[in-house]
Design a protein around this motif. Structure first.
Motif, short mmCIF file in Angstrom:
data_model
loop_
_atom_site.label_atom_id
_atom_site.label_comp_id
_atom_site.label_asym_id
_atom_site.label_seq_id
_atom_site.Cartn_x
_atom_site.Cartn_y
_atom_site.Cartn_z
N SER A 1 0.81 -1.22 0.00
CA SER A 1 0.00 0.00 0.00
C SER A 1 0.84 1.27 0.00
CB SER A 1 -0.88 0.01 1.25
OG SER A 1 -0.04 0.15 2.39
N GLY A 2 2.14 1.15 0.30
CA GLY A 2 3.00 2.33 0.42
C GLY A 2 2.94 2.93 1.82
N ARG A 3 2.09 2.37 2.71
CA ARG A 3 1.91 2.98 4.03
C ARG A 3 2.92 2.55 5.11
NH1 ARG A 3 -3.72 1.95 3.47
NH2 ARG A 3 -3.55 0.49 5.18
N PRO A 4 3.52 1.36 4.99
CA PRO A 4 4.44 0.95 6.08
C PRO A 4 5.59 1.95 6.26
CG PRO A 4 4.00 -0.91 4.65
CD PRO A 4 3.40 0.30 3.97
N VAL A 5 5.95 2.12 7.51
CA VAL A 5 7.02 3.07 7.86
C VAL A 5 8.30 2.27 8.16
CG1 VAL A 5 7.76 4.80 9.55
CG2 VAL A 5 5.37 4.71 8.80
N ARG A 6 9.39 2.67 7.54
CA ARG A 6 10.68 2.01 7.77
C ARG A 6 11.75 3.08 7.96
NH1 ARG A 6 7.56 -1.47 8.27
NH2 ARG A 6 7.41 -3.47 7.21
N GLN B 1 14.30 7.48 12.81
CA GLN B 1 13.31 8.29 12.07
C GLN B 1 12.72 7.48 10.92
OE1 GLN B 1 15.58 11.61 10.79
NE2 GLN B 1 15.32 12.68 12.74
N GLY B 2 11.41 7.41 10.89
CA GLY B 2 10.77 6.60 9.86
C GLY B 2 10.24 7.42 8.70
N GLY C 1 3.56 -6.23 5.40
CA GLY C 1 4.41 -6.50 6.58
C GLY C 1 3.98 -5.58 7.71
N ALA C 2 4.80 -5.49 8.75
CA ALA C 2 4.45 -4.66 9.91
C ALA C 2 4.27 -3.21 9.47
CB ALA C 2 5.55 -4.75 10.96
N LEU C 3 3.32 -2.52 10.10
CA LEU C 3 3.01 -1.15 9.69
C LEU C 3 4.16 -0.19 9.99
CD1 LEU C 3 0.66 -0.13 8.17
CD2 LEU C 3 -0.34 0.73 10.31
N ARG C 4 4.87 -0.46 11.09
CA ARG C 4 5.99 0.42 11.43
C ARG C 4 7.15 -0.39 11.99
NH1 ARG C 4 6.33 6.00 12.76
NH2 ARG C 4 8.40 6.32 13.59
#
Ligand SMILES: NC(=O)c1ccc[n+]([C@@H]2O[C@H](COP(=O)([O-])OP(=O)(O)OC[C@H]3O[C@@H](n4cnc5c(N)ncnc54)[C@H](OP(=O)(O)O)[C@@H]3O)[C@@H](O)[C@H]2O)c1
Length: 324
Positions: free
Chosen positions: A212-217, A248-249, A278-281
């Motif tokens: 979705s492009g939403r996960p934060v890494r 910082q994500g 995968g995990a959201l953050r």
């Protein structure tokens, strides 16, 4: 705050895997700090899966410090194709390299641990050292992550029984010049960069990204990683892991936009939401790093991406080769 100290001047250091992506940056930095650094890997005639070869190398070169950047690894597709090879090789390499260092009288040993050894669904999306083994790893990387957890356990046991000084530095996601861009071997940011770079060169209308492009890494520039590792080697003494991270994500969508803008790609970005996120953050906790190392990474992400892109442009054929 981050000025170098005389600690490294003339110090004999062995960087295992010192010609790899991370190891070569650690070698460069040691060189600038005035250390006597030597790389140890199969290219220098030493297979670290074999205890005797590692021991012979360390006895010959007599390093005071060993920074273990040797590994057999690749991206997620590579790990899933060769789960047994990556498990066996890294388990042997990790165990034998530390044992060889101990037998050779090395004063300090630095384990490099990948963030995939953390629980796959970390509480609050924060990768915290006190929860390093608090849950199962993500199934796609557990074979590799397990070998890193084993190396952390080995450092603890060696401290208890032998008084051996082994520390474990955890790096989350790295990027930078010298990264592998072959699809088998590249990690997330390098894979994104290559996708946009290739799309611009071929004039493609759109780039399709998984999820979705939403996960934060979070993303750590490899030269900052090298600086943080040596800072930890100098100052950190405990066998419990320590993150070297930005803390910082960015969402994958933010990262993709940054890369698109830096490359100057005019096409569309499409997200294939049928692919797993995968995990959201997942971002590293940096409280321990700041307290123990009095240090923070210095490279802003846009600057790091620009440098990585410049390297990719100048070394495209080498960068996308399967080996190297
Ligand atoms: N890349 C990332 O994004 C990332 C992120 C977090 C953590 N890390 C960690 O950083 C460490 C280094 O990763 P990297 O990306 O720099 O890997 P890399 O570029 O593949 O380098 C690994 C090096 O290990 C050496 N090696 C492999 N098998 C060996 C063996 N049997 N005996 C002796 N040396 C051997 C290789 O040299 P030869 O071919 O000459 O043997 C190679 O240059 C790993 O522990 C990894 O988990 C990496």
């Amino acid at each position: 705050m981050t000025e170098p100290t005389p600690f490294w001047k003339g110090k004999k250091v062995c960087v295992t895997g010192g010609r790899g992506f991370l190891g070569s940056r650690v070698m460069d930095r040691l060189d600038r700090l005035g250390a006597e650094a030597v790389s140890c890997s199969r290219r220098s005639g030493c297979d670290l899966k074999d205890l005797q070869q590692g021991l012979k190398f360390f006895r010959q070169h007599r390093p005071e410090i060993v920074v273990n950047c040797a590994a057999h690894q690749g991206g997620i597709a590579y790990q899933s194709r060769y789960p047994a090879d990556t498990y066996y090789d890294n388990l042997l390499m990790g165990a034998n390299t530390m044992e060889a260092a101990r037998l050779a009288g090395v004063a300090k040993y630095v384990n490099i641990v990948a963030g995939c050894a953390y629980p796959g669904e970390p509480e609050g999306g924060r990768l915290r050292e006190d929860q390093f083994e608090a849950g199962p790893m993500h199934p796609s990387v557990e074979n590799y992550g397990m070998t890193k957890r084993a190396a952390v356990m080995q450092a603890r046991c060696y401290a208890r029984q032998h008084g051996f000084k082994g520390i474990s530095v955890v790096l989350i996601n790295l990027y930078g010049p010298g990264e592998h861009f072959h699809p088998d071997r590249s990690h997330a940011l390098a894979a994104l960069l290559k996708k946009f770079y290739d799309a611009k060169r071929s004039g493609a209308e759109k780039v399709v990204l998984w999820g979705s492009g939403r996960p934060v890494r979070e993303w750590l520039f490899v030269e900052d990683a090298a600086e943080g590792i040596l800072r930890a080697a100098e100052r950190y003494e405990k066998p419990e892991p320590i993150n070297v991270a930005t803390g910082q994500g960015h969402t994958i969508a933010e990262l993709a936009e940054m890369i698109r803008e830096i490359i100057g790609y005019g096409g569309r970005i499409e997200y294939d939401a049928s692919r797993p996120d995968g995990a959201l953050r997942k971002t590293g906790e940096i409280t321990r790093m700041q307290a123990e190392l009095d240090w923070r990474p210095r490279t802003p992400i846009r600057e790091g991406i620009r440098k990585t892109l410049a390297w990719l442009e100048a070394h495209y054929d080498q960068a996308v080769a399967a080996e190297g």
